[in-house]
Design an enzyme around this catalytic site. Structure first.
Site, PDB file in Angstrom:
ATOM      1  N   LYS A 221     126.327  46.182  51.257  1.00  0.00           N
ATOM      2  CA  LYS A 221     127.156  46.766  52.316  1.00  0.00           C
ATOM      3  C   LYS A 221     128.196  47.776  51.656  1.00  0.00           C
ATOM      4  O   LYS A 221     128.473  47.446  50.193  1.00  0.00           O
ATOM      5  CB  LYS A 221     127.834  45.351  52.851  1.00  0.00           C
ATOM      6  CG  LYS A 221     126.812  44.451  53.897  1.00  0.00           C
ATOM      7  CD  LYS A 221     127.778  43.527  54.146  1.00  0.00           C
ATOM      8  CE  LYS A 221     126.716  42.610  55.155  1.00  0.00           C
ATOM      9  NZ  LYS A 221     126.246  42.996  56.292  1.00  0.00           N
TER      10      LYS A 221
ATOM     11  N   ARG B  60     117.739  36.686  60.124  1.00  0.00           N
ATOM     12  CA  ARG B  60     116.780  36.453  60.710  1.00  0.00           C
ATOM     13  C   ARG B  60     115.648  35.954  59.904  1.00  0.00           C
ATOM     14  O   ARG B  60     114.716  35.093  60.309  1.00  0.00           O
ATOM     15  CB  ARG B  60     116.256  37.803  61.400  1.00  0.00           C
ATOM     16  CG  ARG B  60     115.755  38.797  60.533  1.00  0.00           C
ATOM     17  CD  ARG B  60     115.742  40.192  61.195  1.00  0.00           C
ATOM     18  NE  ARG B  60     117.049  40.676  61.369  1.00  0.00           N
ATOM     19  CZ  ARG B  60     117.217  41.830  62.123  1.00  0.00           C
ATOM     20  NH1 ARG B  60     116.506  42.716  62.363  1.00  0.00           N
ATOM     21  NH2 ARG B  60     118.345  42.298  62.147  1.00  0.00           N
TER      22      ARG B  60
END
Ligand code: MN
Ligand code: ZN
Length: 492
Positions: A275, A349
């Site tokens: 990020k 996920r």
């Protein structure tokens, strides 16, 4: 924090401040005004000057001399009587208490207003939630400029007829708030305090304190279970993963449990798909789903909810390193399905997939997972509303209603099969990122591959960290989910 209810008059109660609510409707306002001036003559100039008209969430402070045992009165407007809801009361209570705190008060008395359509229990519940949750602060690491001036003692003033109900409402609210505060503390804690091992020990300590069962699976056990998602994400980290299992057995033996699953990424760098630096520190809260599940178990045990509830938390950091997963890697999950890693920042996920497989063994009534899952959810719903998807219509309607009652509102997004092609992979069963469009939905569809029971997914990426907070949500991580889930389970 301590909350009590008592039968007293506004002039006889001892406190640093007394909070009095008033609606703005002409007749009702005039009557409140008359009674205030008759009890506390020094308030007349302030009222004559129009400093308090009852306008929603307006606030005015007046000093009352020797007319009462409390030196000051804080008047808070509720707006139009017909529109007062539990949420109005939470915010009004928080607004009054925040004003008291700013004035250095540490004990306040709060006059219970009577509100059409709400019982004394509901009113006391809402006022207590607003008061207690507004005084939360995460300042344990501050050694200078630490603002300790917070209200810690609340007395609700009521009449004989409403006392028992008010007590019941205030007590339940305090028990739920304890869970919210646990969730906030865990989510606000930095990664050098809360990482997988310490998250597990925090859960264990809370289980001992509140009376729910906690067991923790270590890396060896996680490997035996073939939880390739949790292990894959963990590959880049020097700290091993954990899988936390919590049980509140409040229901009859054999009652199908409600299983809650929380994403426990204690820090998300994005991994190799790293990020940007700006704002990355917020990623200490990428375990807010886990924090909410732990907080919900705390509240459920604290309240003695008559339901069987299981909490599951897969937890790891997501770090870049020489041993980290890289894009293009293919991993397999506990149920044998495979996924191509398109972006290592779509890691939540992957760990949830294994947890959802694990949930199958409980033959659950329903499974609800909570996760700070997608930035796309912020684009769609901002910081106000939690994104909801799932296969279980009945539970989604339950959560919608609980969302309206608690004001932790949810909005359903569709899991139409047309979106499925976005996560097709040429080399594995599915891939872990569907690209920019419909990013919240493709994350939900990814999870759907691992469920075998009625299921709802809540994306709390936006609601976990509203940048400005609110009257009873101080800046920082919000503790969202605890009040919602408890309310849904109570009204199941
Ligand atoms: Mn991520
Ligand atoms: Zn994440």
């Amino acid at each position: 924090m301590a909350v009590s209810c008592t039968v007293a008059s506004r002039t006889s109660i001892k406190a640093d401040a007394v909070i009095v609510f008033t609606v703005e409707d002409d007749k009702a306002f005039k009557s409140t005004r008359r009674s205030l001036i008759s009890d506390l003559p020094l308030l007349q100039p302030m009222l004559d000057a129009g400093d308090m008209t009852g306008k929603k969430l307006s606030v005015a402070t007046g000093y009352v001399g020797t007319a009462a045992r409390a030196p000051r009165f804080i008047l808070v407007g509720l707006g139009s009587a017909a529109e007062v809801t539990a949420e109005t009361l939470r915010r009004a209570s928080a607004t009054g208490v925040n004003r008291a705190a700013a004035l250095g008060c540490t004990q306040v008395a709060i006059e219970l207003p009577s509100v059409k359509g709400l019982s004394a229990e509901d009113v006391a519940h809402a006022l207590t939630e607003g008061a207690v949750l507004s005084q939360y602060s995460f300042t344990k690491y501050k050694t200078i400029n630490k603002n300790n001036k917070l209200v810690g003692k609340f007395t609700l003033i009521t009449d004989e007829a409403s006392l028992a109900k008010a007590r019941k409402g205030a007590k339940a609210a305090e028990q739920v708030a304890a869970g919210v505060i646990v969730a906030r503390d865990l989510a606000n804690a930095p990664n050098n305090e809360i990482y997988p091992q310490t998250l597990a020990s925090a859960a264990r300590a809370l289980g001992r304190k509140y009376g729910f069962k906690v067991s923790v699976l270590d890396k060896k056990k996680i490997t035996e279970l073939k939880m390739g998602g949790l292990l894959g994400v963990n590959q880049g980290s020097v700290r091993p993963p954990v899988f936390i299992i919590m049980e509140h057995n409040g229901g009859p033996k054999g009652q199908k449990p409600i299983v809650l699953v929380g994403k426990g990424i204690t820090f998300d760098t994005g991994g190799i798909s790293i990020k940007p630096a700006a704002g990355m520190s917020d990623m200490k809260g990428d375990m807010h789903g886990a924090a909410s599940v732990i907080g919900t178990l705390v509240a459920a045990a604290n309240m003695g909810l008559k339901r069987n509830i299981i909490g599951l938390v897969p937890s790891t950091e997501n770090m870049p390193s020489g041993s980290a997963m890289v894009p293009g890697d293919i991993i397999s999950f506990m149920n044998g399905k495979t996924a191509e890693i398109d972006n290592t920042d779509a890691e939540g996920r992957l760990i949830l997939a294994d947890a959802l497989c694990y949930a199958d063994r409980y033959k659950p009534e329903a499974v609800i997972d909570l996760a700070t899952l997608t930035g796309a959810c912020l684009v769609a719903l901002g910081h106000v509303t939690t994104g909801m998807m799932g296969t279980d219509d009945a539970t989604m309607r339950r959560l919608e209603k609980a969302g309206q009652r608690t004001f932790e509102r949810v909005c359903e997004l569709p899991l139409y099969e047309e979106y499925e092609e976005l996560i097709n992979s040429d080399v594995a069963d599915i891939k872990n990122s569907g690209g920019r469009w419909a990013g919240t939905i493709t994350a939900g569809l990814f999870l759907k591959h691992f469920v075998t029971y009625p299921w709802v997914h809540l994306d709390i990426a936006g609601t976990s960290n509203p940048p400005k907070g609110g009257p009873y949500v101080p800046k920082g991580h919000s503790g969202v989910g605890v009040r919602l889930l408890i309310n849904a389970i109570q009204n199941w």
